[in-house]
Design a protein around this motif. Structure first.
Motif, mmCIF file in Angstrom:
data_model
loop_
_atom_site.group_PDB
_atom_site.id
_atom_site.type_symbol
_atom_site.label_atom_id
_atom_site.label_comp_id
_atom_site.label_asym_id
_atom_site.label_seq_id
_atom_site.Cartn_x
_atom_site.Cartn_y
_atom_site.Cartn_z
ATOM 1 N N TYR A 189 118.671 105.424 34.468
ATOM 2 C CA TYR A 189 120.026 104.869 34.513
ATOM 3 C C TYR A 189 120.955 106.066 34.676
ATOM 4 N N LEU A 330 118.357 92.034 40.756
ATOM 5 C CA LEU A 330 118.756 93.072 39.807
ATOM 6 C C LEU A 330 119.829 93.999 40.357
ATOM 7 N N TYR A 334 123.286 94.619 38.259
ATOM 8 C CA TYR A 334 123.563 95.902 37.596
ATOM 9 C C TYR A 334 124.471 96.825 38.402
ATOM 10 N N TYR A 338 119.242 100.988 38.352
ATOM 11 C CA TYR A 338 118.885 100.727 36.952
ATOM 12 C C TYR A 338 117.401 100.407 36.915
ATOM 13 N N ASP A 340 115.037 99.940 34.166
ATOM 14 C CA ASP A 340 114.302 99.365 33.040
ATOM 15 C C ASP A 340 113.747 98.009 33.475
ATOM 16 N N ALA A 343 114.466 94.418 32.171
ATOM 17 C CA ALA A 343 115.612 93.620 32.611
ATOM 18 C C ALA A 343 115.168 92.262 33.139
ATOM 19 N N THR A 346 114.474 89.976 30.133
ATOM 20 C CA THR A 346 115.759 89.825 29.448
ATOM 21 C C THR A 346 116.637 88.824 30.188
ATOM 22 N N TYR A 347 116.659 88.916 31.506
ATOM 23 C CA TYR A 347 117.424 87.965 32.316
ATOM 24 C C TYR A 347 116.928 86.541 32.069
ATOM 25 N N ASP A 493 120.976 102.261 28.682
ATOM 26 C CA ASP A 493 119.855 101.381 29.026
ATOM 27 C C ASP A 493 119.942 100.054 28.276
ATOM 28 N N THR A 496 123.456 98.156 28.282
ATOM 29 C CA THR A 496 123.747 97.794 29.671
ATOM 30 C C THR A 496 122.865 96.627 30.104
ATOM 31 N N LYS A 497 121.592 96.718 29.793
ATOM 32 C CA LYS A 497 120.649 95.651 30.152
ATOM 33 C C LYS A 497 121.098 94.310 29.583
ATOM 34 N N ALA A 501 122.664 91.128 31.823
ATOM 35 C CA ALA A 501 121.778 89.957 31.881
ATOM 36 C C ALA A 501 122.407 88.752 31.202
#
Length: 634
Positions: A189, A330, A334, A338, A340, A343, A346-347, A493, A496-497, A501
Motif C-alpha cells: 500500500y 478492487l 481502492y 492496494y 492485501d 480485501a 472483507t468485501y 492496510d 483502508t481495507k 470495503a
C-alpha cells in the motif's frame, strides 16, 4: 457515516462551479446513499453524501451556524457527543437537532482548533469559517476515516473522503510519484502522507490542518499513542480493567437508530466484542460470517460456537474459494494500488452484513494493541540475539548466511532460516521493515528498470519506518514495532481495507479495540503481558477466560486469507502471465520484464511461493488499467 468533498480557492475568491462540486460529491454516493447536499460561498464549495445513522430526521449536511458564517461537512461518529452537548449547552450554546454533527459545529465555535482534542470517535471533517476566511480539516486519532487533499495548478485546494473525489477534478494531474511506487512494492500500500500521485496527499491520523487563502498554513498532530507506563497494577487487576474498558468502548458504539450487528470471524478479537455486546443488549446480537469451502481458510466452526453461546442471530454465507469476479472491482474500490488479498473476503462479508444491518462492530485493532501478530514473536526472538552481538559481527556472520542459505518456502518455520539470518544482520527497525516487506530489499532493485532506479535516486521505502521510529515515545523493542504498525500497517492496510470495503456497501464499521482511550491505556501496560513467551494477546485471553472457550482462544491463528498460490498455479495462471508480461504494466517501462518472468516461472514450477509479490504486481497492473495515470515523476 458519510462522504465529504470540497474546493477552496487559494489567492482569490473565484466562484465555485456548482456542476463540478456536484460531480466530485456524487462520485462517492456509495458512501452516503440517503441524502446529498452542497454549500457554496465566495471561493469555497463543500459537498456531502449522507448515510443516516443518528438523528435520521435532521442533521443534514453541509450544516451551517445560525449566522451562516460557518459550514461543516463531516464523515464519522462522535461517541461522546452527548456529554459535549451538555457541556456546550452550559456555556450558552443552543441546539436545534440531536445530531453529533451539530455538536461538532458548536465545538468549533467554542474551542476552534482545540475542539479535536475533545472528540472521541472516528472522523474526517472540514469546516469553512468565513470570519477567518479559511478551512479547517481534521482526521481521527488512528485514521479510521480517510481524507485526501491536493493543491492544483489553477489555485483550487481540493479535498475528499476518497482519492476518486480528487481525480474527478479536471485539473488534477495523474502523474505517479516514483517514491510512492517504491513504497507500494515494499508495503503493499502507499503509506501516509503520500498517495500514488505526485502532489496528492493523505492527511495523517490525529492531524489537523488550517488552510487560508495563502495556502496550507499548518498541519499539527493533536494526539499520539503514548506508551506511558501505567500506575502499578498486578495482572489480575489489569485483566479486570481491560474487560471494563472494552465493555465501555463497545457500549458507546451501540448508539444507532438503524439496525446494528457485528462481524464474527471466530477469532479472539471479534468474539470478545460479541461477548461484550451480548452482555449489554436485551435483544439477540446480529452477527455474520463468511465460509470458505477450503478448511484451511475456514473459521466458521469457531464463529458458530460464539453464536451458540450468546444466542446471536447468526448468518453465514459460503463463498466460492475460486470466485475471481471481484478482482477487477478492487482497483475501483481502492483507487490506489492496494495489495492485501484479504480485501476480497472483507468485501464479501461487508456485502453480507449490509443485507441485514447498517452498522457493525468489528474486532480490528486487537493484534496491534495486544501483540497478536506472529511477526512480533519472531522479531523479539531475533531481538534477543541482536542485543547479544554487535551489529558489525552480526553483519559478518548472518549477512553471509542470509546470502547463501536457500529460501525454503514450503519447509517448517524453523527450517526457513534465510529471513531470520537476513533480519539478524540488520538493526531493529531495518529488520522489522525487512520482515513486513512484500518485495524485499534484494528484490525491489531487480524489479525496477533503469528508468525507475534513476527516478528514485537512491530513495528507500524503509525511510517511512525510520521516520516514525525517530518520533516513537518508546524504546522497548516490541512496543516500538507496535508503534510502527499503528503508523503504517494499521492505517495504510487494515483500516483502508475496511473503510473502502464497507463504504462500497454503505455500511458503517465501528472498532472498539481502536478507541483512542483504550489504545493509549493498553500501550502503557507491560509488554510481557501482551506477548508472554510465545503467547500473543496473553492479557486479553486471560481476561476473557470466563467469556470465550479455551480452544477458540488458544488455537492457531488463521487470518482472513484467500488461496493465492493455488490460484496462480491453476485457474488464474494464464490471466496473471498475460497481465504481467504485456499490456499497461509492460508498456509503462518501470519494471524489469526478465525479473517478472523469473518470478512467474519460479512460482509456476512450485520451487518458490511468490504469490504475494505476484499479487502485488497484479494489483498494480489493474490500477494502471483502471486509473490510466499519465506518467511518473521523481
Amino acid at each position: 457515516m458519510c462522504g465529504i468533498s470540497g474546493i477552496f480557492t487559494l489567492h482569490n475568491k473565484k466562484p465555485i462551479d456548482e456542476s463540478l462540486l456536484k460531480k466530485i460529491t456524487d462520485i462517492i454516493a456509495h458512501r452516503g446513499p440517503d441524502e446529498s447536499g452542497l454549500f457554496r460561498a465566495d471561493g469555497v464549495g463543500l459537498g456531502h453524501r449522507r448515510l443516516s445513522i443518528i438523528d435520521l430526521a435532521s442533521g443534514q449536511q453541509p450544516m451551517l451556524s445560525e449566522d451562516k458564517k460557518i459550514a461543516l461537512v463531516f464523515n464519522g461518529e462522535i461517541y461522546n457527543f452527548v456529554a459535549l452537548r451538555d457541556e456546550l449547552a452550559n456555556l450558552g450554546h443552543r441546539f436545534l437537532t440531536h445530531s453529533d454533527t451539530e455538536v461538532l459545529l458548536h465545538a468549533w465555535i467554542e474551542w476552534q482548533e482545540k475542539c479535536v482534542e475533545r472528540l472521541r470517535g472516528m472522523f474526517a471533517f472540514a469546516i469553512y469559517d468565513q470570519r477567518r476566511d479559511g478551512v479547517f480539516l481534521a482526521r481521527d486519532h488512528l485514521g479510521k476515516k480517510p481524507l485526501y487533499y491536493a493543491e492544483l495548478d489553477n489555485d483550487d485546494f481540493v479535498f475528499g473522503s476518497e482519492l476518486k473525489v480528487l481525480t474527478a477534478h479536471p485539473r488534477l494531474q495523474r502523474i505517479m510519484d516514483a517514491q510512492a511506487i517504491e513504497e507500494y512494492f515494499a508495503y503493499g500500500y502507499v503509506p501516509e502522507p503520500k498517495s500514488i500521485y505526485k502532489n496528492v496527499y493523505k492527511l495523517p491520523p490525529a492531524s489537523a490542518m488550517w488552510v487560508s487563502r495563502a495556502g496550507i498554513e499548518s498541519i499539527r498532530t493533536f494526539w499520539d499513542v503514548s506508551f506511558q507506563a501505567r500506575p502499578a497494577l498486578d495482572q489480575k487487576q489489569a485483566e479486570q480493567e481491560l474487560v471494563e474498558r472494552l465493555r465501555e468502548a463497545v457500549k458507546i458504539r451501540l448508539m444507532s437508530e438503524v439496525p446494528l450487528g457485528a462481524f464474527l470471524s471466530g477469532g479472539v478479537d471479534s468474539s470478545s466484542v460479541v461477548a461484550m455486546m451480548a452482555g449489554l443488549s436485551d435483544k439477540p446480537v446480529n452477527t455474520c460470517a463468511i465460509s470458505f469451502g477450503d478448511p484451511a481458510f475456514n473459521e466458521t466452526v469457531y464463529a458458530q460456537q460464539i453464536a451458540d453461546r450468546y444466542k446471536t442471530n447468526h448468518f453465514v454465507r459460503e463463498v466460492d474459494p475460486n470466485d475471481f469476479s471481484l478482482i477487477d472491482k478492487l482497483a475501483e474500490v481502492y483507487d490506489e494500488p492496494y495489495a492485501d488479498s484479504s480485501a476480497l473476503p472483507t468485501y464479501r462479508v461487508c456485502q453480507l452484513a449490509r443485507e441485514r444491518v447498517t452498522v457493525v462492530l468489528s474486532g480490528d485493532g486487537g493484534d496491534e494493541n495486544l501483540a497478536g501478530y506472529r511477526r512480533y514473536l519472531w522479531h523479539m526472538r531475533e531481538e534477543r540475539m541482536r542485543q547479544t552481538l554487535p551489529l558489525g559481527l552480526r553483519k559478518a556472520i548472518f549477512g553471509t548466511l542470509g546470502k547463501v542459505y536457500p529460501k525454503l518456502d514450503f519447509a517448517p518455520r524453523f527450517l526457513r532460516a534465510k529471513a531470520t539470518f537476513q533480519g539478524l544482520a540488520r538493526e531493529s527497525v531495518e529488520a522489522y521493515f525487512h520482515a513486513v516487506s512484500i518485495f524485499k530489499d534484494d528484490m525491489r532493485p531487480q524489479l525496477a528498470s533503469n528508468e525507475l532506479r534513476k527516478l528514485l535516486a537512491g530513495y528507500h521505502a524503509g525511510e517511512v519506518m525510520q521516520r516514525h521510529a525517530a518520533k516513537a515515545p518508546t524504546e522497548h523493542p516490541m512496543s516500538l514495532v507496535q508503534y510502527l504498525d499503528f503508523k503504517t500497517y494499521l492505517v495504510g492496510d487494515i483500516l483502508t481495507k475496511v473503510d473502502r470495503a464497507s463504504m462500497a456497501h454503505a455500511l458503517e464499521v465501528r472498532v472498539p479495540f481502536l478507541d483512542a482511550d483504550f489504545v493509549d491505556w493498553m500501550s502503557g501496560l507491560p509488554p510481557e503481558w501482551k506477548l508472554n513467551g510465545s503467547d500473543g494477546k496473553h492479557l486479553l485471553k486471560s481476561a476473557m477466560k470466563s467469556y470465550l472457550p479455551h480452544d477458540l482462544m488458544y488455537r492457531k491463528k488463521m487470518g482472513f486469507a484467500v488461496p493465492l498460490a493455488n490460484w496462480f498455479r491453476g485457474p488464474l495462471r494464464q490471466t496473471l502471465e498475460q497481465e504481467l508480461t504485456a499490456g499497461e504494466l509492460h508498456e509503462l517501462g518501470l519494471f524489469n520484464p526478465r525479473y517478472i518472468r523469473h518470478l512467474l516461472e519460479q512460482h509456476f514450477s512450485g520451487v518458490r511461493d511468490y504469490s504475494a509479490p505476484l499479487w502485488t504486481l497484479s494489483m498494480f497492473a489493474r490500477f494502471l488499467r483502471y486509473a490510466k495515470p499519465t506518467g511518473v515523476a521523481a
